[in-house]
Design a protein around this motif. Structure first.
Motif, short mmCIF file in Angstrom:
data_model
loop_
_atom_site.label_atom_id
_atom_site.label_comp_id
_atom_site.label_asym_id
_atom_site.label_seq_id
_atom_site.Cartn_x
_atom_site.Cartn_y
_atom_site.Cartn_z
N MET A 229 67.76 74.31 98.40
CA MET A 229 66.30 74.26 98.38
C MET A 229 65.78 72.87 98.06
O MET A 229 64.83 72.38 98.68
CB MET A 229 65.75 75.28 97.39
N MET A 230 66.40 72.21 97.09
CA MET A 230 65.96 70.85 96.75
C MET A 230 66.27 69.88 97.88
O MET A 230 65.48 68.96 98.16
CB MET A 230 66.65 70.39 95.46
N SER A 231 67.40 70.05 98.54
CA SER A 231 67.74 69.18 99.67
C SER A 231 66.74 69.37 100.81
O SER A 231 66.33 68.40 101.45
CB SER A 231 69.15 69.50 100.17
N THR A 232 66.34 70.60 101.05
CA THR A 232 65.39 70.88 102.13
C THR A 232 64.09 70.11 101.92
O THR A 232 63.62 69.39 102.81
CB THR A 232 65.09 72.39 102.21
N GLY A 233 63.49 70.26 100.76
CA GLY A 233 62.23 69.58 100.49
C GLY A 233 62.36 68.06 100.55
O GLY A 233 61.52 67.38 101.15
N GLY A 234 63.42 67.54 99.96
CA GLY A 234 63.60 66.09 99.96
C GLY A 234 63.86 65.51 101.33
O GLY A 234 63.30 64.48 101.70
N ALA A 299 62.65 67.49 86.09
CA ALA A 299 62.62 66.63 87.27
C ALA A 299 62.06 67.37 88.49
O ALA A 299 61.27 66.81 89.26
CB ALA A 299 64.02 66.11 87.57
N PHE A 300 62.46 68.62 88.69
CA PHE A 300 62.01 69.35 89.88
C PHE A 300 60.51 69.64 89.82
O PHE A 300 59.82 69.58 90.83
CB PHE A 300 62.80 70.64 90.03
N GLU A 333 67.66 62.68 91.80
CA GLU A 333 68.57 63.04 90.71
C GLU A 333 69.43 64.25 91.03
O GLU A 333 70.40 64.52 90.32
CB GLU A 333 67.79 63.27 89.42
N ILE A 334 69.11 64.99 92.10
CA ILE A 334 69.96 66.15 92.42
C ILE A 334 71.39 65.70 92.70
O ILE A 334 72.33 66.47 92.50
CB ILE A 334 69.41 66.94 93.62
N PHE A 335 71.57 64.46 93.11
CA PHE A 335 72.90 63.98 93.47
C PHE A 335 73.71 63.49 92.27
O PHE A 335 74.88 63.14 92.41
CB PHE A 335 72.79 62.88 94.53
N SER A 336 73.10 63.47 91.09
CA SER A 336 73.87 63.26 89.87
C SER A 336 73.96 64.55 89.05
O SER A 336 75.00 64.82 88.43
CB SER A 336 73.25 62.15 89.02
N LEU A 393 59.30 74.98 97.09
CA LEU A 393 60.73 74.97 96.81
C LEU A 393 61.03 74.25 95.50
O LEU A 393 61.90 74.67 94.73
CB LEU A 393 61.49 74.30 97.97
N ASP A 394 60.32 73.15 95.24
CA ASP A 394 60.51 72.42 93.98
C ASP A 394 60.20 73.30 92.77
O ASP A 394 60.96 73.35 91.80
CB ASP A 394 59.61 71.19 93.95
N LEU A 395 59.07 73.98 92.83
CA LEU A 395 58.66 74.81 91.68
C LEU A 395 59.61 75.98 91.47
O LEU A 395 59.98 76.30 90.33
CB LEU A 395 57.23 75.31 91.91
#
Length: 430
Positions: A229-234, A299-300, A333-336, A393-395
């Motif tokens: 979900m985070m990847s989609t939005g970003g 962060a999200f 930051e999702i990638f860390s 998606l972020d929320l």
């Protein structure tokens, strides 16, 4: 851990950072090549954006196999091969005249090459830095986010002075060579080499979970869904950013900072790379101290707020450029955080292969982030529905991190190490 070993792992971190920087441009500078390839091939925006999807899908869906190969063979040689493939993708794409050729060069070679490097470097760093896992993974992930920072303006200028084909050829050769040289200095830590480290504030698993067993746990699939979900939005923002700026009428405006004039679009792209890079070690360091899930929730939610502001001020060139940096700061930051929490939960022995499976979530996100986002735009006639989806998606992911992932992981770790969990499991540290 002696001084020599300590110095050695920081050298490994530096080399990993350099290699990551060399493979970042195929994803983060792609937006500059969309229009030239549309003109050359005569294809639609959605058709050309399939190239971007191929890069992400091949980078991610093949990552379990790539992780297994890295664990089985030499990390140094596999990562060096990945750097060469990434550079070769740009060189070959400089000769592409059709969509199929574009897919087979930029899409296939860059996708496979960047996947090998990304999974391999992250897998090495979680082993070299068990005490500072969030920070170390964040640093090398920053290389992937910030590498394009130093190439955006040179690529833009070279394209203006020559053409996009010559630009792809030159930068493909340079980035491939630098990545190869740095990769040849990498290696995995030897058995016992990382013993006697300081205590970490984040509770980790007592044992190692093999990929097959990990894939049977609901905890892994919760992480997978959240990362997807985070990847989609970003990726909706990354893949279409130049198109946003052009449609909102701010791409060609001139920005003046400290008496220096900048074109709005390349300035925003460069600034975004800075914030997208800085967020990874920053939030990784924060998560080492207050916990992965707590950091995710903060962060999200921040990204959702940033996208709302970006949408509201979309016709103000200064606000658009600066707020885009905040969006990337709250997303990168999702990638860390995700590789760190995965290794904290399932151990280090199979870390590279395990992360290969989780990294596939970015491939799922790319299916919406690139061409589907463009199709939504074409159907609605504007980008507002795309922004709305990203905010939702972020929320949702922020809520899941704090109220679902946190107690599930606490339960998992309590089952795997009950005595230690009872002594250490404080809410801010889980």
């Amino acid at each position: 851990m002696d001084t020599t070993t300590s110095s050695r792992r920081w050298i490994q971190l530096l080399l990993g950072l350099i290699v990551m920087m060399t493979i970042s441009s195929p994803q983060y500078v792609w937006t500059l090549f969309v229009k030239p390839f549309q003109t050359t091939t005569g294809a639609s925006l959605a058709a050309v954006q399939v190239t971007f999807t191929l890069v992400i899908v091949l980078q991610t869906f093949f990552s379990p196999v790539q992780g297994w190969l890295i664990d089985r063979f030499s990390p140094k040689l596999m990562i060096a091969l990945g750097a060469l493939l990434s550079g070769a993708g740009w060189v070959a794409a400089s000769y592409a005249e059709s969509l199929l050729a574009l897919y087979a060069t930029y899409g296939l070679l860059c996708g496979l090459g960047t996947g090998i490097v990304y999974v391999g470097i992250v897998g090495l760093m979680v082993r070299w830095f068990p005490d500072r896992r969030g920070f170390a993974v964040g640093v090398v992930a920053a290389g992937y986010g910030m590498g394009a920072m130093i190439t955006t303006f040179p690529i833009t200028n070279l394209m203006a002075a020559t053409d996009f084909r010559h630009t792809l050829l030159v930068f493909g050769l340079v980035l491939g060579a630098v990545g190869l040289i740095a990769a040849l200095g990498l290696r995995a830590p030897r058995p016992g080499e990382m013993e006697a480290l300081p205590d970490t504030k984040v509770i980790t698993a007592a044992g190692d979970t093999a990929p097959k067993a990990m894939l049977r746990t609901p905890l892994f699939w919760l992480m997978f869904g959240m990362m997807a979900m985070m990847s989609t939005g970003g990726l909706m923002v990354v893949a279409n950013f130049a198109n946003f700026a052009r449609e909102f009428g701010v791409a060609d405006e001139t920005l003046i900072f400290f008496g220096v004039a900048f074109a709005a679009l390349p300035f925003a792209l460069t600034f975004d790379r800075v914030t997208n890079g800085l967020t990874r070690p920053f939030f990784g360091w924060v998560s080492d101290h207050i916990g992965r899930e707590n950091t995710m929730a903060i962060a999200f939610a921040l990204e959702a707020c940033a996208i709302c502001l970006l949408l509201y001020y979309r016709q103000n060139a200064y606000a658009f450029a600066l707020l885009s940096g905040l969006v990337f700061f709250a997303w990168g930051e999702i990638f860390s955080l995700f590789p760190s929490i995965l290794t904290d939960t399932f151990g280090t022995k199979h870390a590279t292969t395990n992360y290969g499976f989780l990294y596939m979530a970015q491939g799922v996100g790319s299916l919406l982030g690139g061409p589907v986002a463009a199709l939504i735009h074409d159907a609605a006639g504007n980008w507002i529905p795309v922004f709305g989806i990203a905010i939702a998606l972020d929320l949702l992911t922020a809520v899941l991190a704090f109220f679902v992932l946190k107690p599930m992981r606490r339960s998992w770790l309590g089952a795997s190490r009950p005595a230690e969990h009872a002594a250490l499991a404080k809410p801010a540290m889980v």
